[in-house]
Design an enzyme around this catalytic site. Structure first.
Site, PDB file in Angstrom:
ATOM      1  N   ASN A   1       0.876  -1.165   0.000  1.00  0.00           N
ATOM      2  CA  ASN A   1       0.000   0.000   0.000  1.00  0.00           C
ATOM      3  C   ASN A   1       0.916   1.218   0.000  1.00  0.00           C
ATOM      4  OD1 ASN A   1      -1.822   2.016   0.435  1.00  0.00           O
ATOM      5  ND2 ASN A   1      -2.748   1.110   2.258  1.00  0.00           N
TER       6      ASN A   1
ATOM      7  N   ARG B   1      -2.519  -2.156  -3.499  1.00  0.00           N
ATOM      8  CA  ARG B   1      -3.738  -1.388  -3.311  1.00  0.00           C
ATOM      9  C   ARG B   1      -3.639  -0.166  -4.237  1.00  0.00           C
ATOM     10  NH1 ARG B   1      -5.458   2.552   1.584  1.00  0.00           N
ATOM     11  NH2 ARG B   1      -7.576   2.879   0.870  1.00  0.00           N
TER      12      ARG B   1
ATOM     13  N   HIS C   1     -12.797   2.472  -0.113  1.00  0.00           N
ATOM     14  CA  HIS C   1     -12.804   1.383   0.880  1.00  0.00           C
ATOM     15  C   HIS C   1     -13.512   0.139   0.332  1.00  0.00           C
ATOM     16  CE1 HIS C   1     -12.866   4.719   4.175  1.00  0.00           C
ATOM     17  NE2 HIS C   1     -11.625   4.282   4.048  1.00  0.00           N
TER      18      HIS C   1
ATOM     19  N   ARG D   1     -11.708  14.912   8.028  1.00  0.00           N
ATOM     20  CA  ARG D   1     -12.416  15.303   6.790  1.00  0.00           C
ATOM     21  C   ARG D   1     -13.867  15.666   7.089  1.00  0.00           C
ATOM     22  NH1 ARG D   1     -10.950  10.064   3.356  1.00  0.00           N
ATOM     23  NH2 ARG D   1      -8.999   9.742   4.468  1.00  0.00           N
TER      24      ARG D   1
ATOM     25  N   GLY E   1     -11.092   0.857  12.723  1.00  0.00           N
ATOM     26  CA  GLY E   1     -10.645   1.252  14.062  1.00  0.00           C
ATOM     27  C   GLY E   1     -11.760   1.681  15.010  1.00  0.00           C
TER      28      GLY E   1
ATOM     29  N   GLU F   1      -8.088  -5.651   4.955  1.00  0.00           N
ATOM     30  CA  GLU F   1      -7.928  -5.291   3.551  1.00  0.00           C
ATOM     31  C   GLU F   1      -6.737  -5.997   2.919  1.00  0.00           C
ATOM     32  OE1 GLU F   1      -8.647  -1.312   5.144  1.00  0.00           O
ATOM     33  OE2 GLU F   1      -9.327  -0.758   3.137  1.00  0.00           O
TER      34      GLU F   1
HETATM   35  P1  ADP Z   1      -7.210   4.124   8.972  1.00  0.00           P
HETATM   36  O1  ADP Z   1      -6.882   2.720   8.536  1.00  0.00           O
HETATM   37  O2  ADP Z   1      -8.272   4.793   8.179  1.00  0.00           O
HETATM   38  O3  ADP Z   1      -6.018   5.004   9.251  1.00  0.00           O
HETATM   39  P2  ADP Z   1      -8.203   2.799  11.358  1.00  0.00           P
HETATM   40  O4  ADP Z   1      -9.243   1.911  10.807  1.00  0.00           O
HETATM   41  O5  ADP Z   1      -6.935   2.191  11.853  1.00  0.00           O
HETATM   42  O6  ADP Z   1      -7.900   4.009  10.406  1.00  0.00           O
HETATM   43  O7  ADP Z   1      -8.873   3.613  12.573  1.00  0.00           O
HETATM   44  C1  ADP Z   1      -8.104   4.491  13.330  1.00  0.00           C
HETATM   45  C2  ADP Z   1      -9.000   5.179  14.338  1.00  0.00           C
HETATM   46  O8  ADP Z   1      -9.668   4.206  15.145  1.00  0.00           O
HETATM   47  C3  ADP Z   1      -8.227   6.025  15.343  1.00  0.00           C
HETATM   48  O9  ADP Z   1      -8.003   7.323  14.858  1.00  0.00           O
HETATM   49  C4  ADP Z   1      -9.167   6.054  16.524  1.00  0.00           C
HETATM   50  O10 ADP Z   1     -10.034   7.150  16.384  1.00  0.00           O
HETATM   51  C5  ADP Z   1      -9.981   4.787  16.389  1.00  0.00           C
HETATM   52  N1  ADP Z   1      -9.676   3.833  17.466  1.00  0.00           N
HETATM   53  C6  ADP Z   1      -8.691   2.927  17.534  1.00  0.00           C
HETATM   54  N2  ADP Z   1      -8.727   2.243  18.718  1.00  0.00           N
HETATM   55  C7  ADP Z   1      -9.770   2.740  19.410  1.00  0.00           C
HETATM   56  C8  ADP Z   1     -10.354   2.484  20.689  1.00  0.00           C
HETATM   57  N3  ADP Z   1      -9.859   1.554  21.505  1.00  0.00           N
HETATM   58  N4  ADP Z   1     -11.426   3.208  21.050  1.00  0.00           N
HETATM   59  C9  ADP Z   1     -11.935   4.144  20.234  1.00  0.00           C
HETATM   60  N5  ADP Z   1     -11.443   4.442  19.028  1.00  0.00           N
HETATM   61  C10 ADP Z   1     -10.379   3.758  18.611  1.00  0.00           C
END
Ligand code: ADP
Length: 397
Positions: free
Chosen positions: A7, A91, A180, A241, A332, A385
């Protein structure tokens, strides 16, 4: 066969080496600050400590070379030689209307991805750099492009057209594409599998809530609508965003703050979302929940506004599909934030959704979080992914 999943961003490169038979991740890592001072590679062999290799990486070709070196290294490597990498899955962000599935990369595919760069100027050129760097370092190893937009290509025209002059669609291909896609595809398929049903028989809403966030409506196995648009800015409120807004706000703020369109775009992508809305508390939901708990009103309002937007999309996609059987949370925030899932599911009570609070608050576990009597099954399905890219790469070979 081992598949290297790449990626590639403009100054970074994430990778995973996946054994396609066991589907185990053998190693993963991240090359950062490529072409910038202070480049480093963080390499994590499965089950062992990560190693940080600080070495100049003037370009992506050198980054890929260092990744391969780490993978075959006598101490922290996981394979004996380059020959043990059977294929590379990339990706690629934008496949436009050209690609509705993954493809094996050849000269004409590269030309097409290049042409689509006008639709994703920050992403496609970086993805191409990664493809070329792998070609240079691994000549003859088959490479596959897996597009973020491909799964959404089944949307009907009424879902992807904007209320703009038709000539902009004809001239510039301005329409909804959605992103996504790999995650929406993986999660909807997995949700059906967990329920022991066929995806073709279900109406599923997937809520991919990560730093970037999008929702999709998957009816009878295909995507019929999704919240991101021409770019990944539309739809939900995200970490930084804005998501949907009145388009007239843009010229209004540009005039008031004396901003150029490029500067405004930057505000919408990097300073908005829950970060901007909370008066810059944080884009991370862990921080936001903690701040809200300790009485920060802006953080509380940002969380409430976020959940409200997600719920509104679930409502509109229920209408679009004339019903919903399954709502799946992922990424996340979707996998980990009890506050967000609780906040969203509150709005769904009227349609007979009942969730189990202890399960809603459990983190990262694949499970059904609704009661057996709930009219709609609500689930958490962790996304993967990279695994999906590896599977699609293998399938094409
Ligand atoms: P991306 O792949 O789009 O960068 P992720 O799917 O890894 O993002 O999500 C990241 C986000 O998930 C973090 O910015 C945070 O807001 C949220 N996150 C991760 N762990 C936790 C948790 N334990 N509780 C709440 N939110 C969380």
């Amino acid at each position: 066969m081992n598949i290297l999943v790449i990626n590639c961003g403009s100054s970074s490169l994430k990778y995973q080496l996946i054994d396609s038979e066991s589907e185990n991740v053998l190693a993963k890592g991240l090359a950062e600050r490529i072409g910038i001072d202070g480049s480093r590679l963080t390499h994590t062999p499965a089950g062992r400590d990560k190693v940080v290799i600080e070495q100049p990486m003037p370009d992506h070709k050198e980054a890929v070379r260092l990744v391969i070196e780490a993978l075959v290294d006598a101490e922290h490597g996981v394979i004996a030689s380059l020959e043990e990498i059977g294929a590379v899955g990339h990706r690629v962000v934008h496949g436009g209307e050209k690609f509705n599935k993954a493809v094996k990369i050849d000269a004409s595919v590269i030309r097409d991805i290049e042409e689509l760069s006008s639709l994703a100027p920050l992403h496609n050129p970086a993805n191409l750099i990664g493809i070329r760097a792998c070609e240079d370092n691994m000549p003859g190893v088959p490479q596959v492009a897996v597009f973020d937009t491909a799964f959404h290509q089944t949307m009907p025209k009424k879902a992807y057209m904007y209320g703009l002059p038709y000539e902009y669609y004809e001239k510039y291909k301005v329409r909804r594409y959605g992103f996504h896609g790999t995650s929406h595809d993986f999660v909807s398929a997995r949700a059906a599998e967990v329920l022991g049903k066929k995806r073709e028989d279900l109406k599923i809403i997937v809520c991919h809530l990560g730093n970037g966030a999008s929702i999709s409506a998957v009816k009878n196995g295909v995507c019929v609508d999704t919240s991101m648009g021409l770019t990944p800015l539309e739809g939900l409120i995200m970490g930084t965003r804005s998501g949907d807004l009145d388009p007239a706000i843009l010229s209004f703020i540009c005039e008031k703050e004396n901003l150029s369109p490029v500067q405004m775009n930057d505000v919408l992508n990097k300073k908005s979302g829950v970060y901007g809305l909370s008066d810059y508390v944080s884009s991370d939901f862990r921080d936001l929940s903690a701040a809200a708990e300790s009485g920060n009103e802006c953080a509380k309002m940002a969380l409430e506004t976020y959940c409200y937007r997600v719920a509104k999309y679930i409502g509109s996609y229920t209408m679009a599909m004339q019903g919903v059987d399954v709502i799946a949370f992922t990424a996340g925030i979707g996998e980990n934030s009890g506050d967000v899932k609780t906040g969203v599911c509150e709005y769904l009570k009227f349609m007979g959704v009942e969730v189990i609070p202890e399960k809603v608050n459990e983190r990262g576990k694949e499970q059904i979080i609704s009661t057996p009597d709930s009219k709609v099954t609500v689930m958490v399905v962790p996304t993967d992914e990279e695994l999906s890219i590896a599977r699609q790469t293998l399938e094409l070979l």
